[in-house]
Design a protein around this motif. Structure first.
Motif, PDB file in Angstrom:
ATOM      1  N   LEU A 149      35.007  38.077  48.945  1.00  0.00           N
ATOM      2  CA  LEU A 149      36.273  37.927  48.618  1.00  0.00           C
ATOM      3  C   LEU A 149      37.084  37.019  49.793  1.00  0.00           C
ATOM      4  O   LEU A 149      37.017  37.098  51.033  1.00  0.00           O
ATOM      5  CB  LEU A 149      36.902  39.353  48.835  1.00  0.00           C
ATOM      6  CG  LEU A 149      38.565  39.401  48.478  1.00  0.00           C
ATOM      7  CD1 LEU A 149      38.731  38.990  47.074  1.00  0.00           C
ATOM      8  CD2 LEU A 149      38.911  40.758  48.710  1.00  0.00           C
ATOM      9  N   ALA A 150      37.976  35.907  49.433  1.00  0.00           N
ATOM     10  CA  ALA A 150      38.519  35.193  50.428  1.00  0.00           C
ATOM     11  C   ALA A 150      39.923  34.886  49.354  1.00  0.00           C
ATOM     12  O   ALA A 150      40.189  34.740  48.429  1.00  0.00           O
ATOM     13  CB  ALA A 150      37.846  33.771  50.477  1.00  0.00           C
ATOM     14  N   ALA A 151      40.832  34.501  50.420  1.00  0.00           N
ATOM     15  CA  ALA A 151      42.351  34.221  50.050  1.00  0.00           C
ATOM     16  C   ALA A 151      43.003  32.962  50.870  1.00  0.00           C
ATOM     17  O   ALA A 151      42.754  33.087  52.118  1.00  0.00           O
ATOM     18  CB  ALA A 151      43.111  35.441  50.224  1.00  0.00           C
ATOM     19  N   TYR A 158      36.376  34.931  44.592  1.00  0.00           N
ATOM     20  CA  TYR A 158      35.262  35.942  44.975  1.00  0.00           C
ATOM     21  C   TYR A 158      34.151  35.709  43.899  1.00  0.00           C
ATOM     22  O   TYR A 158      34.089  34.903  42.853  1.00  0.00           O
ATOM     23  CB  TYR A 158      35.754  37.500  44.521  1.00  0.00           C
ATOM     24  CG  TYR A 158      36.048  37.879  43.088  1.00  0.00           C
ATOM     25  CD1 TYR A 158      34.811  38.101  42.271  1.00  0.00           C
ATOM     26  CD2 TYR A 158      37.394  37.565  42.598  1.00  0.00           C
ATOM     27  CE1 TYR A 158      35.157  38.319  40.708  1.00  0.00           C
ATOM     28  CE2 TYR A 158      37.759  38.079  41.324  1.00  0.00           C
ATOM     29  CZ  TYR A 158      36.665  38.293  40.655  1.00  0.00           C
ATOM     30  OH  TYR A 158      36.946  38.805  38.962  1.00  0.00           O
ATOM     31  N   ASN A 159      33.110  36.062  44.333  1.00  0.00           N
ATOM     32  CA  ASN A 159      31.765  36.118  43.633  1.00  0.00           C
ATOM     33  C   ASN A 159      31.311  37.228  43.182  1.00  0.00           C
ATOM     34  O   ASN A 159      31.141  38.200  43.631  1.00  0.00           O
ATOM     35  CB  ASN A 159      30.538  35.533  44.494  1.00  0.00           C
ATOM     36  CG  ASN A 159      29.338  34.869  44.008  1.00  0.00           C
ATOM     37  OD1 ASN A 159      28.966  35.519  42.762  1.00  0.00           O
ATOM     38  ND2 ASN A 159      28.772  33.893  44.396  1.00  0.00           N
ATOM     39  N   ASN A 160      31.069  37.354  41.821  1.00  0.00           N
ATOM     40  CA  ASN A 160      30.633  38.353  41.022  1.00  0.00           C
ATOM     41  C   ASN A 160      29.043  38.426  40.801  1.00  0.00           C
ATOM     42  O   ASN A 160      28.517  38.966  39.890  1.00  0.00           O
ATOM     43  CB  ASN A 160      31.497  38.898  39.854  1.00  0.00           C
ATOM     44  CG  ASN A 160      31.195  37.829  38.839  1.00  0.00           C
ATOM     45  OD1 ASN A 160      30.421  36.721  38.960  1.00  0.00           O
ATOM     46  ND2 ASN A 160      32.049  37.769  37.904  1.00  0.00           N
ATOM     47  N   SER A 162      27.394  36.350  39.345  1.00  0.00           N
ATOM     48  CA  SER A 162      26.962  35.344  38.216  1.00  0.00           C
ATOM     49  C   SER A 162      28.002  34.148  38.281  1.00  0.00           C
ATOM     50  O   SER A 162      27.714  33.175  37.604  1.00  0.00           O
ATOM     51  CB  SER A 162      26.671  36.054  37.103  1.00  0.00           C
ATOM     52  OG  SER A 162      27.956  36.698  36.575  1.00  0.00           O
ATOM     53  N   GLU A 163      28.987  34.379  38.663  1.00  0.00           N
ATOM     54  CA  GLU A 163      30.290  33.490  38.651  1.00  0.00           C
ATOM     55  C   GLU A 163      31.151  33.502  39.901  1.00  0.00           C
ATOM     56  O   GLU A 163      31.117  34.459  40.665  1.00  0.00           O
ATOM     57  CB  GLU A 163      31.348  33.922  37.555  1.00  0.00           C
ATOM     58  CG  GLU A 163      30.554  33.814  36.172  1.00  0.00           C
ATOM     59  CD  GLU A 163      31.423  34.755  35.227  1.00  0.00           C
ATOM     60  OE1 GLU A 163      31.716  34.027  34.233  1.00  0.00           O
ATOM     61  OE2 GLU A 163      31.674  35.716  35.357  1.00  0.00           O
ATOM     62  N   ILE A 164      31.883  32.314  40.275  1.00  0.00           N
ATOM     63  CA  ILE A 164      32.823  32.307  40.934  1.00  0.00           C
ATOM     64  C   ILE A 164      34.211  32.489  40.423  1.00  0.00           C
ATOM     65  O   ILE A 164      34.317  31.497  39.197  1.00  0.00           O
ATOM     66  CB  ILE A 164      32.815  30.831  41.954  1.00  0.00           C
ATOM     67  CG1 ILE A 164      31.464  30.645  42.618  1.00  0.00           C
ATOM     68  CG2 ILE A 164      34.121  30.673  42.885  1.00  0.00           C
ATOM     69  CD1 ILE A 164      31.444  31.626  43.615  1.00  0.00           C
ATOM     70  N   VAL A 165      34.754  33.428  40.694  1.00  0.00           N
ATOM     71  CA  VAL A 165      36.232  33.374  40.230  1.00  0.00           C
ATOM     72  C   VAL A 165      37.484  33.291  40.882  1.00  0.00           C
ATOM     73  O   VAL A 165      37.502  33.479  41.987  1.00  0.00           O
ATOM     74  CB  VAL A 165      36.515  34.965  39.649  1.00  0.00           C
ATOM     75  CG1 VAL A 165      37.649  35.104  38.621  1.00  0.00           C
ATOM     76  CG2 VAL A 165      35.253  35.359  38.625  1.00  0.00           C
ATOM     77  N   CYS A 166      38.478  32.543  40.482  1.00  0.00           N
ATOM     78  CA  CYS A 166      39.746  32.242  41.302  1.00  0.00           C
ATOM     79  C   CYS A 166      40.924  32.663  40.485  1.00  0.00           C
ATOM     80  O   CYS A 166      41.139  32.675  39.125  1.00  0.00           O
ATOM     81  CB  CYS A 166      39.915  30.647  41.233  1.00  0.00           C
ATOM     82  SG  CYS A 166      41.135  30.141  42.298  1.00  0.00           S
ATOM     83  N   LEU A 167      41.700  33.653  41.293  1.00  0.00           N
ATOM     84  CA  LEU A 167      43.033  34.093  40.711  1.00  0.00           C
ATOM     85  C   LEU A 167      44.053  33.691  41.682  1.00  0.00           C
ATOM     86  O   LEU A 167      43.930  33.141  42.693  1.00  0.00           O
ATOM     87  CB  LEU A 167      42.969  35.732  41.026  1.00  0.00           C
ATOM     88  CG  LEU A 167      41.664  36.465  40.558  1.00  0.00           C
ATOM     89  CD1 LEU A 167      41.772  37.885  40.950  1.00  0.00           C
ATOM     90  CD2 LEU A 167      41.322  36.317  39.021  1.00  0.00           C
ATOM     91  N   ARG A 177      36.845  30.331  36.309  1.00  0.00           N
ATOM     92  CA  ARG A 177      35.703  30.689  36.877  1.00  0.00           C
ATOM     93  C   ARG A 177      34.648  29.837  36.423  1.00  0.00           C
ATOM     94  O   ARG A 177      34.670  29.112  35.436  1.00  0.00           O
ATOM     95  CB  ARG A 177      35.439  32.339  36.028  1.00  0.00           C
ATOM     96  CG  ARG A 177      35.005  32.377  34.624  1.00  0.00           C
ATOM     97  CD  ARG A 177      34.878  33.566  34.142  1.00  0.00           C
ATOM     98  NE  ARG A 177      35.921  34.582  34.390  1.00  0.00           N
ATOM     99  CZ  ARG A 177      35.750  35.877  34.884  1.00  0.00           C
ATOM    100  NH1 ARG A 177      34.489  36.362  34.827  1.00  0.00           N
ATOM    101  NH2 ARG A 177      36.613  36.916  34.991  1.00  0.00           N
ATOM    102  N   ALA A 178      33.699  29.929  37.153  1.00  0.00           N
ATOM    103  CA  ALA A 178      32.440  28.855  36.988  1.00  0.00           C
ATOM    104  C   ALA A 178      31.298  29.525  37.223  1.00  0.00           C
ATOM    105  O   ALA A 178      30.965  30.561  38.188  1.00  0.00           O
ATOM    106  CB  ALA A 178      32.629  27.554  37.952  1.00  0.00           C
ATOM    107  N   PRO A 179      29.946  29.524  36.436  1.00  0.00           N
ATOM    108  CA  PRO A 179      28.749  29.902  36.858  1.00  0.00           C
ATOM    109  C   PRO A 179      28.314  29.586  38.327  1.00  0.00           C
ATOM    110  O   PRO A 179      28.681  28.652  38.705  1.00  0.00           O
ATOM    111  CB  PRO A 179      27.813  29.218  36.030  1.00  0.00           C
ATOM    112  CG  PRO A 179      28.890  28.613  35.036  1.00  0.00           C
ATOM    113  CD  PRO A 179      30.059  28.278  35.587  1.00  0.00           C
ATOM    114  N   SER A 180      27.556  30.558  38.821  1.00  0.00           N
ATOM    115  CA  SER A 180      27.199  30.597  40.179  1.00  0.00           C
ATOM    116  C   SER A 180      25.540  30.873  40.274  1.00  0.00           C
ATOM    117  O   SER A 180      25.153  32.114  39.833  1.00  0.00           O
ATOM    118  CB  SER A 180      27.830  31.504  41.145  1.00  0.00           C
ATOM    119  OG  SER A 180      27.155  31.624  42.233  1.00  0.00           O
ATOM    120  N   ALA A 181      24.805  29.923  40.404  1.00  0.00           N
ATOM    121  CA  ALA A 181      23.503  30.229  40.181  1.00  0.00           C
ATOM    122  C   ALA A 181      22.829  31.187  41.230  1.00  0.00           C
ATOM    123  O   ALA A 181      23.404  31.134  42.272  1.00  0.00           O
ATOM    124  CB  ALA A 181      22.723  28.670  40.459  1.00  0.00           C
TER     125      ALA A 181
END
Length: 208
Positions: A149-151, A158-160, A162-167, A177-181
């Motif tokens: 989690l970063a701001a 954050y990374n879940n 499977s993905e990087i998500v931006c809010l 959101r984009a895939p995270s290998a």
């Protein structure tokens, strides 16, 4: 946050010291703060997120006074409680960004510590530090990878797993959101790759 008892049972405390000479200014006990709460008694088994339970900003401390407790606001000079933010119980990570706290909240559905990680609902939420008001609450699709989690620059990422998500930090609205290998080998410290670059900054992730 310090365990004063070198043997069992643990006796954890939050201690404030003067930055100039290290003299103890105050001390408060940490309730329900032990391996029994996070369900792991192994050597060096403390959860990775424990360092993110305490944030200092100017003359204020933001901390969870118990493992599954809400976020409390303390006076850094005296240790006295100024406020307790509602609806922040089970906050696992605290990040200060401008006049906002961004929290990772992990609500466990089972009271058995060893099963808490099996039945959970995770949220990312923002709280106004001046009023204690919840600005927004975003339920995540999957659990967050600890410490991701970063701001910064008005964005929350954050990374879940499977993905990087931006809010958007102001509204909590998902921006992208984009895939995270998945990592399949030890990470090379110098193997960072620029994933997204723009006017608000650079996000670097690691592959493999």
């Amino acid at each position: 946050i310090y365990d004063e008892n070198k043997r069992f049972p643990p006796r954890w405390a939050l201690i404030g010291r003067g930055a100039f000479n290290g003299i103890k200014l105050w001390q408060r006990p940490m309730e329900n703060w032990s391996p029994g709460q996070w369900g792991n008694y192994g050597f060096r088994s403390n959860p990775l997120v424990l360092p993110r339970r305490l944030v200092a900003v100017k003359d204020r401390l933001y901390v969870t006074m118990s493992y599954r407790g809400p976020v409390s606001v303390l006076d850094a000079a005296t240790g006295k409680t100024i406020a307790v933010y509602k609806d922040t119980a089970d906050a696992h990570e605290i990040i200060a960004a401008d006049d906002v706290l961004v929290l990772r909240v992990r609500n466990a559905g089972d009271t058995d510590a060893k099963k808490k990680w099996l039945d959970v609902r995770e949220y990312v939420m923002a709280v106004d530090t001046a009023t204690g008001k919840t600005l927004w609450k975003h339920q995540t699709k999957h659990s967050l990878v600890p410490l991701t989690l970063a701001a910064s620059g008005g964005k929350v990422c954050y990374n879940n797993y499977s993905e990087i998500v931006c809010l958007d930090q102001k509204t909590g609205k998902e921006l992208w959101r984009a895939p995270s290998a998945e990592r399949t080998a030890p990470r090379d410290p110098g193997g960072g790759e620029t994933f997204r670059k723009g006017n608000t900054g650079i996000l670097v992730i690691y592959k493999g």
